[in-house]
Design an enzyme around this catalytic site. Structure first.
Site, PDB file in Angstrom:
ATOM      1  N   ASP A 130       5.585 -12.615 -21.400  1.00  0.00           N
ATOM      2  CA  ASP A 130       5.057 -13.039 -22.692  1.00  0.00           C
ATOM      3  C   ASP A 130       4.604 -14.498 -22.616  1.00  0.00           C
ATOM      4  O   ASP A 130       5.425 -15.397 -22.419  1.00  0.00           O
ATOM      5  CB  ASP A 130       6.156 -12.879 -23.755  1.00  0.00           C
ATOM      6  N   ASP A 131       3.317 -14.724 -22.738  1.00  0.00           N
ATOM      7  CA  ASP A 131       2.738 -16.083 -22.740  1.00  0.00           C
ATOM      8  C   ASP A 131       2.813 -16.789 -21.387  1.00  0.00           C
ATOM      9  O   ASP A 131       2.812 -18.023 -21.327  1.00  0.00           O
ATOM     10  CB  ASP A 131       3.390 -16.995 -23.804  1.00  0.00           C
TER      11      ASP A 131
ATOM     12  N   CYS B 132       0.126 -11.521 -28.977  1.00  0.00           N
ATOM     13  CA  CYS B 132       1.089 -10.494 -28.550  1.00  0.00           C
ATOM     14  C   CYS B 132       0.845  -9.067 -29.024  1.00  0.00           C
ATOM     15  O   CYS B 132       0.695  -8.156 -28.217  1.00  0.00           O
ATOM     16  CB  CYS B 132       2.488 -10.899 -28.988  1.00  0.00           C
TER      17      CYS B 132
ATOM     18  N   ARG C 289      -0.433  -5.869 -26.597  1.00  0.00           N
ATOM     19  CA  ARG C 289       0.476  -4.772 -26.231  1.00  0.00           C
ATOM     20  C   ARG C 289      -0.104  -3.408 -26.620  1.00  0.00           C
ATOM     21  O   ARG C 289       0.016  -2.423 -25.890  1.00  0.00           O
ATOM     22  CB  ARG C 289       1.842  -4.970 -26.898  1.00  0.00           C
TER      23      ARG C 289
ATOM     24  N   LYS D 173      10.478  -6.763 -25.084  1.00  0.00           N
ATOM     25  CA  LYS D 173       9.765  -7.004 -26.349  1.00  0.00           C
ATOM     26  C   LYS D 173       8.840  -5.826 -26.649  1.00  0.00           C
ATOM     27  O   LYS D 173       8.066  -5.401 -25.799  1.00  0.00           O
ATOM     28  CB  LYS D 173       8.948  -8.283 -26.207  1.00  0.00           C
TER      29      LYS D 173
ATOM     30  N   HIS E 108       7.125  -5.249 -30.258  1.00  0.00           N
ATOM     31  CA  HIS E 108       6.120  -5.892 -31.115  1.00  0.00           C
ATOM     32  C   HIS E 108       4.992  -4.973 -31.573  1.00  0.00           C
ATOM     33  O   HIS E 108       3.853  -5.412 -31.797  1.00  0.00           O
ATOM     34  CB  HIS E 108       5.548  -7.155 -30.437  1.00  0.00           C
TER      35      HIS E 108
ATOM     36  N   SER F 207       8.731 -11.030 -31.585  1.00  0.00           N
ATOM     37  CA  SER F 207       8.814 -12.284 -30.830  1.00  0.00           C
ATOM     38  C   SER F 207      10.170 -12.937 -31.020  1.00  0.00           C
ATOM     39  O   SER F 207      10.772 -12.844 -32.094  1.00  0.00           O
ATOM     40  CB  SER F 207       7.716 -13.250 -31.274  1.00  0.00           C
TER      41      SER F 207
ATOM     42  N   HIS G 126       7.836 -16.834 -23.768  1.00  0.00           N
ATOM     43  CA  HIS G 126       7.507 -17.154 -25.166  1.00  0.00           C
ATOM     44  C   HIS G 126       8.588 -18.101 -25.677  1.00  0.00           C
ATOM     45  O   HIS G 126       9.759 -17.906 -25.375  1.00  0.00           O
ATOM     46  CB  HIS G 126       7.482 -15.849 -25.968  1.00  0.00           C
TER      47      HIS G 126
ATOM     48  N   ASP H 290       0.974 -11.003 -21.237  1.00  0.00           N
ATOM     49  CA  ASP H 290       0.302 -10.441 -22.423  1.00  0.00           C
ATOM     50  C   ASP H 290      -0.817 -11.330 -22.961  1.00  0.00           C
ATOM     51  O   ASP H 290      -1.660 -10.888 -23.727  1.00  0.00           O
ATOM     52  CB  ASP H 290       1.319 -10.155 -23.550  1.00  0.00           C
ATOM     53  N   ASN H 291      -0.791 -12.615 -22.606  1.00  0.00           N
ATOM     54  CA  ASN H 291      -1.854 -13.555 -23.006  1.00  0.00           C
ATOM     55  C   ASN H 291      -1.583 -14.868 -22.288  1.00  0.00           C
ATOM     56  O   ASN H 291      -0.560 -15.014 -21.597  1.00  0.00           O
ATOM     57  CB  ASN H 291      -1.937 -13.751 -24.529  1.00  0.00           C
TER      58      ASN H 291
ATOM     59  N   LYS I 248      -3.424 -19.346 -24.968  1.00  0.00           N
ATOM     60  CA  LYS I 248      -3.090 -18.315 -25.961  1.00  0.00           C
ATOM     61  C   LYS I 248      -3.843 -18.530 -27.275  1.00  0.00           C
ATOM     62  O   LYS I 248      -3.982 -19.665 -27.737  1.00  0.00           O
ATOM     63  CB  LYS I 248      -1.586 -18.382 -26.231  1.00  0.00           C
TER      64      LYS I 248
END
Ligand code: MG
Length: 466
Positions: free
Chosen positions: A32-33, A72, A76, A129, A131, A154, A231, A283-284, A304
């Site tokens: 994540d991130d 996010c 996903r 995660k 989300h 998150s 994240h 994811d980003n 992001k």
């Protein structure tokens, strides 16, 4: 004649059994991130990621791999359904992602990778995660997964400490407390801990992942391991805190790398490595707003929340010593492509009643054939911002590095970048190539028409306050 029929029966039997023995296992490790520049093999000079680097050397390192959206929830949805999130209502100009007061989730009629693989009798687990809707009717078990363990949104949500964190992140030594963030830890559909102890979250996701592989080693499986880290707020276990002697962010990535190593070790120990494909990606791009608690997009512009390369191009490797031909793939791929790729490799049918945006990358993975993906649309906040072909990228809208309250900028005139010559999107060539610009604009118009039948925005709604 009789012999011919017998031979036919024999052949049919063996073709079928070879097929059913050939279903590879799939593991998707989704950070994540995590930024494009945050991995050793993608050029980070300090962060040590020996396990991910080993995947890159023994497998394929993809240098132009994209996520469906720079935040996010939509990212996903894109990975799991193989559809741009605009198609399934998973992107919004009003609210960027799902929040603890969101009443909705990924619409149940959407078909996920897990549901596709269920048609080939795969065991499936989502760990980490989610989300895509935290209410029981939207959790992973409603979307083709046998098992779920994780924080459903998150790890900074449900907190009044967010603004403080943003301020404190200027201090590289700032260390948050897990009690500041009242996020639940869920097993299947039960809350088992709240607030979740985030200092052990990477470790516990890893233990559950290893356990799932061990328990399902006799049958094909799909493991979706979506780390909550890096994240913000950042947390690491005691063993990793301070270990890098660099920064908390570096410690966090090195713990994720340790986790990757545990997954690879488990596959090898159980002799599953020859018949498993592991994908590692993010994811980003990095959340640059959080300064030393955010990562690095390396040579890419922004991060992001933006449709610059730093927001959507992510560090990606495919590993599978028995399946994946090693190499560096300097061609395009996207998380949207995982669903069609896994469908083909497992012998599953693709959904035929809806539009998919993914390409089957299996020939690239197994034979290093040319990638079938020749272009990519940059969507963010339910708006089409840009488009690229193999060389050029056009922007018609932009957003600064994510900043709450900051609106999308509609450019007065489009910008054009040559991504082969200018990976950092520094030199606008719009005036030099008006014909290329108008070609790309025409393709974007066609795409906008193609998504006109989208499911309405599912992110905007809030539950009434009691
Ligand atoms: Mg993210």
């Amino acid at each position: 004649m009789k012999n011919g029929i017998l031979a036919l029966i024999f052949l049919t039997f063996f073709t079928l059994s070879a097929q059913s023995d050939d279903r590879p296992n799939f593991v998707v490790i989704f950070c994540d991130d995590l930024g494009y520049g945050d991995i050793g093999s993608f050029g980070h000079p300090i962060i040590q990621t020996p396990n991910i680097d080993r995947m890159a050397v023994e497998g394929q390192k993809w240098t132009q791999f994209y996520v469906a959206d720079p935040v996010c929830t939509p990212s996903r949805a894109g990975l799991l359904t193989g559809r741009y999130p605009i198609r399934n209502g998973m992107t919004s100009s009003k609210r960027h992602v799902f929040f603890p007061d969101s009443p909705n989730g990924l619409p149940l009629e959407e078909i996920t990778i897990a549901e596709v693989l269920k048609t080939r009798s795969y065991a499936t687990a989502a760990i980490g995660k989610w989300h895509l809707g935290h209410l029981p009717k939207f959790l992973p078990q409603q979307q083709g997964f046998d098992y779920y363990f994780g924080i459903p949104y998150s790890n900074d949500m449900d907190s009044d400490q967010w603004g403080k964190y943003l301020k404190e992140a200027e201090d590289p030594d700032y260390f948050s407390k897990t009690e500041f963030f009242n996020v639940p830890l869920i097993e299947n559909s039960q809350v088992i801990e709240r607030p979740a102890d985030q200092t052990t979250i990477t470790k516990r996701y890893t233990q559950k992942a290893v356990q799932f592989i061990e328990q399902n080693k006799e049958q094909p499986f799909f493991l979706y391991l979506a780390h909550s880290m890096p994240h913000i707020p950042l947390f690491v276990s005691e063993e990793f805190r301070g270990r890098s002697k660099a920064s908390l962010y570096v410690d966090v990535i090195e713990e994720i790398d340790w986790s990757v190593g545990e997954v690879l070790k488990t596959l090898e120990k159980n002799q599953l490595d020859q018949n498993t494909i592991v994908v590692f990606t993010s994811d980003n791009g990095p959340w640059l707003l959080f300064k030393t608690h955010g990562g690095s997009a390396g040579p890419l512009r922004a991060g992001k929340g933006t449709t610059f390369e730093g927001g959507q191009r992510v560090p990606t490797v495919f590993w599978g010593p028995g399946k994946v031909t090693p190499g560096v793939i300097n061609q395009m791929g996207a998380t949207l492509d995982l669903l069609p790729t896994f469908a083909n490799l497992s012998g599953a049918q693709l959904p035929s009643d809806r539009k998919l945006d993914g390409y089957d990358l299996s020939q690239v993975l197994t034979k290093k054939a040319k990638s079938p993906r020749k272009d990519f649309y940059y969507w963010a906040f339910a708006e089409l911002h840009g488009y690229r072909n193999e060389q050029y990228k056009i922007h018609i809208k932009q957003r600064e590095v994510i900043h709450y309250g900051r609106e999308t900028i509609v450019l007065e005139r489009p910008e054009l970048y040559d991504l082969k010559a200018d990976i950092s999107e520094k030199h606008d060539l719009a005036d030099n190539f008006p014909e290329i610009l108008s070609d790309l604009m025409g393709t974007m118009d066609l795409h906008l028409k193609d998504v006109a039948d989208a499911i309405p925005d599912q992110l905007a709604d809030r539950m009434p306050k009691d």
